[in-house]
Design a protein around this motif. Sequence first.
Motif, PDB file in Angstrom:
ATOM      1  N   LEU A   5      10.868   8.998   9.834  1.00 35.25           N
ATOM      2  CA  LEU A   5      10.658   8.812   8.399  1.00 35.25           C
ATOM      3  C   LEU A   5       9.332   8.098   8.174  1.00 35.25           C
ATOM      4  N   LEU A   6       8.559   8.601   7.235  1.00 34.98           N
ATOM      5  CA  LEU A   6       7.276   7.997   6.905  1.00 34.98           C
ATOM      6  C   LEU A   6       7.407   7.280   5.567  1.00 34.98           C
ATOM      7  N   HIS A   7       7.039   5.998   5.541  1.00 34.54           N
ATOM      8  CA  HIS A   7       7.195   5.190   4.327  1.00 34.54           C
ATOM      9  C   HIS A   7       5.863   4.573   3.908  1.00 34.54           C
ATOM     10  N   GLY A   8       5.751   4.239   2.631  1.00 33.70           N
ATOM     11  CA  GLY A   8       4.677   3.357   2.187  1.00 33.70           C
ATOM     12  C   GLY A   8       5.215   1.935   2.213  1.00 33.70           C
ATOM     13  N   ASP A   9       4.317   0.941   2.256  1.00 33.36           N
ATOM     14  CA  ASP A   9       4.789  -0.446   2.376  1.00 33.36           C
ATOM     15  C   ASP A   9       5.587  -0.889   1.144  1.00 33.36           C
ATOM     16  N   ALA A  10       5.088  -0.581  -0.055  1.00 35.29           N
ATOM     17  CA  ALA A  10       5.784  -1.021  -1.269  1.00 35.29           C
ATOM     18  C   ALA A  10       7.135  -0.315  -1.401  1.00 35.29           C
ATOM     19  N   THR A  48      -0.439  -3.379  -6.926  1.00 35.79           N
ATOM     20  CA  THR A  48       0.219  -4.686  -6.964  1.00 35.79           C
ATOM     21  C   THR A  48      -0.079  -5.509  -5.727  1.00 35.79           C
ATOM     22  N   ASP A  49      -0.348  -6.775  -5.940  1.00 37.42           N
ATOM     23  CA  ASP A  49      -0.496  -7.709  -4.837  1.00 37.42           C
ATOM     24  C   ASP A  49       0.871  -7.889  -4.177  1.00 37.42           C
ATOM     25  N   PRO A  50       0.945  -7.848  -2.825  1.00 38.59           N
ATOM     26  CA  PRO A  50       2.255  -7.996  -2.164  1.00 38.59           C
ATOM     27  C   PRO A  50       3.023  -9.240  -2.616  1.00 38.59           C
ATOM     28  N   ARG A  51       2.316 -10.319  -2.974  1.00 45.71           N
ATOM     29  CA  ARG A  51       3.005 -11.545  -3.412  1.00 45.71           C
ATOM     30  C   ARG A  51       3.817 -11.307  -4.672  1.00 45.71           C
ATOM     31  N   MET A  52       3.421 -10.297  -5.447  1.00 41.51           N
ATOM     32  CA  MET A  52       4.122 -10.008  -6.700  1.00 41.51           C
ATOM     33  C   MET A  52       5.141  -8.876  -6.536  1.00 41.51           C
ATOM     34  N   PRO A  57       7.670 -12.096   3.752  1.00 44.76           N
ATOM     35  CA  PRO A  57       6.273 -11.963   4.187  1.00 44.76           C
ATOM     36  C   PRO A  57       5.872 -10.518   4.540  1.00 44.76           C
ATOM     37  N   TYR A  58       6.791  -9.798   5.202  1.00 39.77           N
ATOM     38  CA  TYR A  58       6.467  -8.432   5.622  1.00 39.77           C
ATOM     39  C   TYR A  58       7.248  -7.412   4.795  1.00 39.77           C
ATOM     40  N   PRO A  59       6.651  -6.244   4.504  1.00 39.21           N
ATOM     41  CA  PRO A  59       7.420  -5.212   3.801  1.00 39.21           C
ATOM     42  C   PRO A  59       8.576  -4.707   4.652  1.00 39.21           C
TER      43      PRO A  59
END
Length: 281
Positions: A5-10, A48-52, A57-59
């Motif tokens: 499976l291929l995912h995006g981080d968000a 979007t900034d990962p913090r938001m 810490p990690y996706p």
Amino acid sequence: VMSILLHGDAAFAGQGVVYETFHLSDLPSYTTNGTIHVVVNNQIGFTTDPRMARSSPYPTDVARVVNAPIFHVNADDPEAVMYVCSVAAEWRNTFNKDVVVDLVCYRRRGHNEMDEPMFTQPLMYKQIHKQVPVLKKYADKLIADGTVTLQEFEEEIAKYDRICEEAYTRSKDNKILHIKHWLDSPWPGFFNMDGEPKSMSCPPTGISEELLTHIGNVASSVPVEDFKIHSGLSRILKARSEMTKNRVVDWALAEYMAFGSVLKEGIHVRLSGQDVERGTF
């Protein structure tokens, strides 16, 4: 078969279906014996900034719910990526469990032609514009090591560009879409040679009253002789038997008749879930 499976981080962090499929990953009758999840982690999602976007810490932290091993790898180092992918495949084949490869990378361009990432991420994109592209970085390393010559590298690039250009040129001449060539269809008679669907007609699906009565009687009986059944259940079965006798159906009996008639034709029916197991539906 090995599923990848291929995912995006968000999406990996934010889509409920990811968490749900991890929880299905090791269940009997559902498992794929281990899926390899590749997360293309460009550290930005869309804008979007990962913090938001998440609280961890990690996706990839969502994969910890099943203790899947998670490899975080620098996507600017192709050999490290290859090594990690080999380890992931070996893990999956040895233990038949899910494994995650987190490709830590960046997105050089905008999300699409209209998107200018500098609007929302000016500091990050100043850094990204300074990065040497991974192909050049790796080529320079191989040339410096003496593994390939500059000429060999340029020939490979030209060869690949030629493949793409020729395919693009050929695509302009294709007037007919040959679905047949790539469609692994379980219905060979579904499309004609031009890739167009044939006209469809449904055969009659009705069945005889005799068969309906038979299914109704089976659905309201107990298959084992002298079996002590719960009184609440025997009431339900009795009511079902009465309905069959009176040529009346409710939703549950109608479902039974649908499944029963399909089974009579030798077609496998699979039911799953808690309500099914205890006979609620």
